[in-house]
Design an enzyme around this catalytic site. Structure first.
Site: not given
Lengths: 517, 517
Positions: A134, A156, A158, A163, A338, A400, A404-405, A491
């Site tokens: 996505r 970004e 994915n 989802s 990223k 940023k 990741e996370g 979204r």
């Protein structure tokens, strides 16, 4: 964009109009599985220990306005993006260089890479990889040139656990239904028509992607008596379960393919590899029956939080080493980190052309990149440091973390003082990205029965399915076998402005009402 | 019935089997709108004031076993039943005789009759009537001759607001789904196959019935600019709303027909009759727009409880007098009262032949009647009094109030003392009906997340659609225009035995697993 439309959209509703819209929206959502399991803060587990309650998923009351050419461009370039990321995932040598820069600062990337190396040492036994991707965008209006046409800029890409494909298709059906029963004021009829509300085909398209993987796997290799299945590796509990279930149901109904849900933490307990590393799943409810897994679809394992100990890394290795097709492989997951996005989007980067030799495709993809800078000692990094430390230029950027996370973003004016508070040695752990400046627009979000009205920001996600061969050696660079655009997600969340009433956070599932600016 | 099947059905499940079955059942239910709004005892209104929560509808874990020939007979004779009740509803003179016996003891029947008379005086302006019927049966095994083949005996015939057509189709799909994913133990495979689980077609068939009424109405008569619609007259609030919504959605999706939901108590506020008594509905949300109602579908108004004052009776009269097709008309509702069933089923009754001249149809319908006796001073009544006062013979009967919605049934041994406690003048307010003796069987009901396991009783409901002309005078007796069987419902509840764990009450929606006894 046509100012009058935006400034009066959505139109104010009378009380009976609100009542009609809400009652139809709430009933339709539940009647069509546009639902989530309630948050514990809404329904405590003690009230419904076995989990039979559900609530209407958070959605917008209206489809948000979206420039038609931006929408069409997003969908049109998805196959190029699929090709790009499939090519990156196949280029282990190139990936290694990137990853090696990260392993010092990012344990998660390091462990993923280690998992790949461990499998490489044994030898991969499955040459096919499946991606259910996505690509997420926002509409960008150049703040210095407000009269230029809006464009889409990528937020970004994915490569794992993309989802909302299950729910997004239903939200566009919902908004089309509400339009068909005249739940939207007739004043909107000048631009809101059935054919300006595109139907997302994400459910059948993503299910067809899983089916393509399953079929490409071929016949059972572990023994002719074993049935084949697709394995959904999931988090447990999962509130967004219906999103996933809709894909399972479509896979069974439209392709006759069995699938099972297996919590990430139960992989080692319920699966094993035979001598040829075929992945065998023995469902605990099916006494003695064994399935051979054709395709492992990860809806878990994408975040460091999913790995609570060595057992989880062993489980990931176990799956990666198997002959099942991974959706995605570890290398494909790494391709989505990223840092890769940053490397591609660094101004004057040579990398895009390497992976997308078709110039026309590459230039269209390039158009969707917002400039991203490293904060290292490279030339681009030096440029970035200047932009970040000057309060005026910093006001157009977001900082940023590369991991990741890895924590929160730092926005605009907060960037210079934040960087000053950090030792310079830690700066390379961040990237600097030009802010995407979406047009102002309003909507109403219904969440847990509460209406939140105000300024919103919309993010368009375009799904893509790609199945490819990785290639066996330097002479065989692999090949893309299947590649299609697979529907969209919109979204929408509160714009966090002081005046906006929509709470920040995930927001709501939405759909597009296409407008010609 | 084949004893071994019944005595071991449903088979015991291991813990992982229960877990697999339940998780799939609960998710599938919500994902497919097999849902109800939660009871206030489960979710207090203060917790979810705007009503976004839903829970999985109470269903059985397994399809209940049902003799194949009984199921097929029930479906086969539905068109004869439709014809029978359409004929009764058209025979005002015959109905009058029955109703006149009731008006003394039953205010509700009296008010319905008065409503009919009031419209008759003005003259009916709509000659068509639509019935969405449901004939309910239980399987009966003669206790004195246990080796005879089981047969179906009618419990009641519903001529108004026949419910659960929306959910029953989904339950049969659910059970077929659970079978397809091997959620039922393979030991059942000897008789449980996809083609032994009949798919109920109630949603499309009932929606097609409403569409038939709508189309037969013809063009707008009140003005060419008015759109046509179907009006669902409903209770408010309605917990079983998704059952109704599924019909609305099918009506729109498959026939392009708009429908609106209007609470019974809001009829007078939002509808009016024009000079030709066309029924006009002005939805409060659609400023100024008016719809002409082709068909009034009553999902309220069937019980005395719905009529809280004179206004509600005025509303019923208002609709009955209109040119909309009523589903059903007042006369059709009266045709469904218990007294009619009793008159038809009184041994040696001449009435059935009057309405069903085809002897073969009549004899098949007659086979489904359990004998019903009046408790009046007629010959049959005298016979009934003897049966009721003798504790031994009373043990095979149930005493039911004649009044609609008129209190509880008295069973078997309780009948003689109950009658003794009543003055004889009140006995004619009851009828005596031979008990239907269903075969013992077990199942598991999931309700609000709790599993209730034990002995159950199943009731088969067969839906029927009938559209007819009433006829304008003695020379024109009307005519049936459309007549079809419209799917089935299986409803299962605890057998109230001391040992059974399933609570009494409504029970659960179920589907049939057909077996050959």
């Amino acid at each position: 964009m046509a100012k009058p439309i935006y400034s009066t959209y959505p139109p104010p509703l009378s009380e009976p109009e609100v009542e009609f819209l809400l009652s139809n929206l709430k009933d339709w959502s539940i009647a069509h599985g546009l639902a989530v399991r309630p948050a514990p803060s809404f329904v405590p587990q003690s009230q419904d220990p076995s989990g039979v309650l559900a609530n209407a998923a958070p959605v917008t009351l209206f489809p948000s306005l979206f420039p038609r050419h931006c929408f069409e461009e997003g969908l049109a370039i998805q196959t190029a993006y699929n090709e790009l990321y499939a090519a990156i995932a196949r280029d282990e040598a190139w990936l290694r260089e990137i990853v090696e820069e990260l392993v010092e600062v990012d344990d998660f990337v390091a462990r993923l890479w280690k998992t790949h190396l461990a499998v490489k040492q044994k030898g991969y036994v499955q040459d096919l990889t499946l991606g259910l991707f996505r690509s997420d965008y926002m509409v960008h209006v150049d703040p210095d040139h407000a009269d230029t046409k809006p464009s889409i800029k990528q937020v970004e890409f994915n490569t794992i656990a993309s989802s909302f494909g299950g729910l997004s298709a239903r939200v566009s059906t919902l908004h089309k239904y509400l339009l068909s029963i005249d739940a939207y004021p007739s004043v909107l009829g000048s631009f809101m028509k059935q054919d300006s509300l595109p139907q997302s085909r994400s459910v059948p398209s993503l299910a067809a992607g899983l089916a393509a993987g399953h079929k490409a796997y071929g016949n059972p290799k572990s023994g002719t008596s074993n049935a084949l299945c697709v394995l959904f590796v999931v988090q447990d509990p999962e509130r967004n379960i219906f999103d996933q279930r809709h894909l399972e149901y479509a896979l069974l109904a439209e392709h006759g393919i069995r699938s099972f849900r297996l919590p990430f933490h139960s992989i080692l307990a319920h699966t094993k590899l035979d001598a040829e590393r075929n992945l065998l799943y023995a469902p605990p409810h099916a006494d003695g029956k064994t399935y051979e897994v054709t395709t492992v679809y990860f809806r878990a394992g994408y975040s460091p939080d999913d790995y609570t100990g060595e057992g989880d890394w062993q489980a990931r290795l176990h799956l990666e080493a198997s002959s099942a097709i991974k959706c995605p492989s570890v290398l494909t997951q790494l391709a989505g980190c990223k840092k890769i996005q940053q490397v591609l989007a660094t101004p004057h980067s040579p990398h895009l052309a390497r992976f997308l030799p078709d110039e026309r495709s590459a230039s269209r993809v390039l158009e969707t990149f917002a400039p991203i800078y490293p904060l290292d000692r490279s030339e681009a990094g030096q440029e970035a440091r200047k932009l970040a430390m000057d309060p005026e230029s910093a006001s157009r950027y977001v900082l940023k973390p590369q991991r990741e996370g890895g924590g929160n973003n730092i926005y605009r004016a907060s960037i210079p003082p934040f960087l000053k508070s950090l030792p310079e040695s830690q700066w390379p752990a961040y990237i600097l990205m030009e802010m995407i400046e979406p047009p102002a627009q309003n909507n109403v979000i219904l969440r847990n029965g509460e209406m939140q009205k105000g300024g919103v920001i919309c993010e368009l996600g375009v799904y893509g399915v790609c199945l490819w061969r990785n290639g066996k050696n330097d002479d065989d660079k692999g090949q893309v076998l299947e590649n299609w655009e697979a529907g969209y997600l919109l979204r929408t969340k509160g714009d966090q402005s002081e005046e906006g009433g929509v709470a920040a956070g995930f927001g709501a599932v939405d759909s597009c009402c296409l407008v010609d600016p």
